[in-house]
Design a protein around this motif. Sequence first.
Motif, PDB file in Angstrom:
ATOM      1  N   ASN A  96       0.847  -1.193   0.000  1.00 36.74           N
ATOM      2  CA  ASN A  96       0.000   0.000   0.000  1.00 36.74           C
ATOM      3  C   ASN A  96       0.881   1.242   0.000  1.00 36.74           C
ATOM      4  OD1 ASN A  96      -2.138  -1.797   0.344  1.00 36.74           O
ATOM      5  ND2 ASN A  96      -1.978  -1.661   2.581  1.00 36.74           N
ATOM      6  N   CYS A  97       0.489   2.250  -0.770  1.00 41.41           N
ATOM      7  CA  CYS A  97       1.261   3.489  -0.822  1.00 41.41           C
ATOM      8  C   CYS A  97       0.749   4.484   0.214  1.00 41.41           C
ATOM      9  CB  CYS A  97       1.144   4.125  -2.200  1.00 41.41           C
ATOM     10  SG  CYS A  97       1.947   3.154  -3.463  1.00 41.41           S
ATOM     11  N   VAL A  98       1.606   5.468   0.490  1.00 37.78           N
ATOM     12  CA  VAL A  98       1.224   6.621   1.304  1.00 37.78           C
ATOM     13  C   VAL A  98       0.845   7.717   0.305  1.00 37.78           C
ATOM     14  CG1 VAL A  98       2.062   8.275   3.028  1.00 37.78           C
ATOM     15  CG2 VAL A  98       2.939   5.921   3.032  1.00 37.78           C
ATOM     16  N   ASP A  99      -0.115   8.529   0.630  1.00 37.50           N
ATOM     17  CA  ASP A  99      -0.533   9.608  -0.282  1.00 37.50           C
ATOM     18  C   ASP A  99       0.656  10.536  -0.587  1.00 37.50           C
ATOM     19  OD1 ASP A  99      -1.718  11.593  -1.699  1.00 37.50           O
ATOM     20  OD2 ASP A  99      -3.323  11.996  -0.239  1.00 37.50           O
ATOM     21  N   VAL A 100       0.975  10.699  -1.860  1.00 39.13           N
ATOM     22  CA  VAL A 100       2.116  11.534  -2.273  1.00 39.13           C
ATOM     23  C   VAL A 100       1.978  12.954  -1.729  1.00 39.13           C
ATOM     24  CG1 VAL A 100       3.365  12.498  -4.252  1.00 39.13           C
ATOM     25  CG2 VAL A 100       2.517  10.169  -4.359  1.00 39.13           C
ATOM     26  N   LYS A 101       0.736  13.424  -1.618  1.00 40.06           N
ATOM     27  CA  LYS A 101       0.517  14.813  -1.168  1.00 40.06           C
ATOM     28  C   LYS A 101       0.966  15.024   0.269  1.00 40.06           C
ATOM     29  CE  LYS A 101      -3.677  15.294  -3.896  1.00 40.06           C
ATOM     30  NZ  LYS A 101      -4.500  14.137  -3.480  1.00 40.06           N
ATOM     31  N   GLU A 102       1.015  13.925   1.050  1.00 44.32           N
ATOM     32  CA  GLU A 102       1.422  14.062   2.450  1.00 44.32           C
ATOM     33  C   GLU A 102       2.933  14.167   2.626  1.00 44.32           C
ATOM     34  OE1 GLU A 102      -0.281  11.125   5.063  1.00 44.32           O
ATOM     35  OE2 GLU A 102      -2.252  11.416   4.144  1.00 44.32           O
ATOM     36  N   PHE A 103       3.693  13.832   1.555  1.00 42.51           N
ATOM     37  CA  PHE A 103       5.152  13.888   1.662  1.00 42.51           C
ATOM     38  C   PHE A 103       5.597  15.348   1.609  1.00 42.51           C
ATOM     39  CE2 PHE A 103       9.585  13.235   0.469  1.00 42.51           C
ATOM     40  CZ  PHE A 103       9.920  12.147   1.264  1.00 42.51           C
ATOM     41  N   PRO A 104       6.429  15.788   2.569  1.00 45.76           N
ATOM     42  CA  PRO A 104       6.782  17.215   2.623  1.00 45.76           C
ATOM     43  C   PRO A 104       7.522  17.702   1.368  1.00 45.76           C
ATOM     44  CG  PRO A 104       7.883  15.965   4.401  1.00 45.76           C
ATOM     45  CD  PRO A 104       7.093  14.993   3.603  1.00 45.76           C
ATOM     46  N   ASN A 105       7.329  18.958   1.059  1.00 47.36           N
ATOM     47  CA  ASN A 105       8.094  19.615   0.007  1.00 47.36           C
ATOM     48  C   ASN A 105       9.492  19.892   0.568  1.00 47.36           C
ATOM     49  OD1 ASN A 105       9.147  21.138  -1.996  1.00 47.36           O
ATOM     50  ND2 ASN A 105       7.654  22.821  -1.845  1.00 47.36           N
ATOM     51  N   LEU A 106      10.515  19.302  -0.040  1.00 52.39           N
ATOM     52  CA  LEU A 106      11.849  19.338   0.596  1.00 52.39           C
ATOM     53  C   LEU A 106      12.653  20.604   0.305  1.00 52.39           C
ATOM     54  CD1 LEU A 106      12.911  15.617   0.214  1.00 52.39           C
ATOM     55  CD2 LEU A 106      11.737  16.727   2.109  1.00 52.39           C
TER      56      LEU A 106
END
Lengths: 373, 373
Positions: free
Chosen positions: B112-122
């Motif tokens: 299962n993936c994690v929502d890409v939108k939840e990954f912080p902008n680095l």
Amino acid sequence: MKIIIKQSVLMEHLNHVIRGISSKNLIPALNGIKFEILEEGIYLYSTDNDIAIQSFIEKENIINIEETGNFVINGRYIYDIVRKLPNELIEIEEVLSSKINISTTNSSFTLNCVDVKEFPNLEIEESKTPIKLSNEMFNEIIHQTSFATSNQESRPVLTGINFKFNKNNLEVIATDSYRLSKKIVKLEEKVKEDINVIIPVKNLVEITRLFSTEKEILEMHVFTNKIIFKMNNLIVLSRLINGNYPDVSKLIPEDFTNIVEVNLEEFYNSIDRAALLTNEADKNTIRFETKNNNAIVSSTIPEIGYVEEIIQIKKEKDEDIKIAFSSKYMIDALKAFENEQIKIYFNGEVKPIILKENDKDDLIQLILPIRTY
Amino acid sequence: MKIIIKQSVLMEHLNHVIRGISSKNLIPALNGIKFEILEEGIYLYSTDNDIAIQSFIEKENIINIEETGNFVINGRYIYDIVRKLPNELIEIEEVLSSKINISTTNSSFTLNCVDVKEFPNLEIEESKTPIKLSNEMFNEIIHQTSFATSNQESRPVLTGINFKFNKNNLEVIATDSYRLSKKIVKLEEKVKEDINVIIPVKNLVEITRLFSTEKEILEMHVFTNKIIFKMNNLIVLSRLINGNYPDVSKLIPEDFTNIVEVNLEEFYNSIDRAALLTNEADKNTIRFETKNNNAIVSSTIPEIGYVEEIIQIKKEKDEDIKIAFSSKYMIDALKAFENEQIKIYFNGEVKPIILKENDKDDLIQLILPIRTY
């Protein structure tokens, strides 16, 4: 008391006795190493009251025994001090009363002793008819069975390994009641009378570490409440566990409904990967299902994902099997084998699973399945 | 999204980004690795909000990029799965929505993936004028200073290392207010304007592990609240610590009452042994006393015993010194040196002790003495 000894010689023997010291012990004498200096050499002793170790340094390996005597010194300190000293001659001498000086050219340590009278009497003795085994075989036995013992103190006998000697036959059993390891060894010499003892697994594992180096003959001297292991100048005493070991002879069936042959490495790797998607809470459950000449190994952690592994198998009976078991137990059991191929014996989905290298019974691993289907 | 890549290639880059994941994190996205699949290659990202890592796999090292796309997957699982897969071709493909399938000939994992939108902008970016340093020199700097930082969160600036760039001069300082390490490095190129930043020591140590392999040029891109380290296809972003680093320039004296030269190994070994009879409660106190051409290193734990070590010294001034210090701090400081001989500078028993390899100031270790005499 005064001796002169090479750092490397003393270190070799301290490496033995340091293993008998439990760092958690509150009784100072049990944190100590006893030095017994005699004309014929030096005996080093340690014990935590569960295991006791005696290492003997022969006169020929000591530069000079100027004066005999006994003393007990904190084991952790003397070990670290000698380890950090250069490989020179070390002089150890009693100074004042109850102080020991340890010195080399540039270093001088003076340590307080523990009262010799407080050190327990270890009762190390030898029987006239020791049982002999190569240390390689001994290490193999422990490696192939120790993991199957229980760590639950509520059933003390299961925290030990059962050794049964009968004529020239040694049967070794370990079980935690969910799985079982059984090893059969032929002895060179027959034992005079049957012996049936339970030895704490912790001590047996410690002994394999102590006796791991050269290939030698290991002597076992069995007494009513203790067993003594002897190899060259090193003696280890272990207490025995009181109680009756469960009779497991009826647990291992003679007939099976399914027999499957697998490549050990291939099967191990598939279980090892599938185990990534298992967890303790779910008993590390893995599914195994045969379909013609393939088996499918699968597991899942619903929040994370699922895995399917395919391996090739040879079936000795035509029926297919669908069963579940603990990946952890299976991995432990598989590590005991060395053959390229192993055989797995089933009696349906609720009866024990048996693993063997071949049709002989010298090594048997048993695992209870998990009911899920 | 679909790619085919060799197990060994993917593993090399997962080895980088796995270091950016804190296993203790409760936010799923921060336990994740982001895969950004573009025509030109694959970017892998991880972050724990304190450090961020980007590893780029060039197109040439990928067997096939069939379809581009992004996904975020639990880092610990993908790392362990790829590590345990055989060195074959791995196919990674999006299946259904928000599920990724990772497969080889015999294995198939669906995660299962994690929502890409939840990954912080680095916010990984590069400045036009990076500072360049060999990674060997960078690792040397961190090795020689990092131990002197504080682990007390009460004074955050001391949990970092201070980097001051001025023209072609780099001055690096670490201190926990009981000891100090100072390293001066000449840069190949002048910096345009002065830079004065405090970088968390935890991140710097992590970076030395990431960049430890080949000899390469390391680029540092400094921004207001972050610093970016770049070496080949690997980029690490570290936040900076806010605050003013203490001015320590006046701490290091110019003149000394006693200067002693010792053999580094001999001195280190004597401190290391004497440290056995020290303890934390007593600040690991060790005594150092010169007498003509000898120094005596001594310590005691009254219940255990005492130790005296003698070493040869060369004195540059005739007066003798008697001083005490932490054996732990001295051992840490001595590990930073490589010369056969080192010099120790004193100003009596209460002023800082300075250690240097020679009369030059490129590496200075300072230790405050402990008042006992």
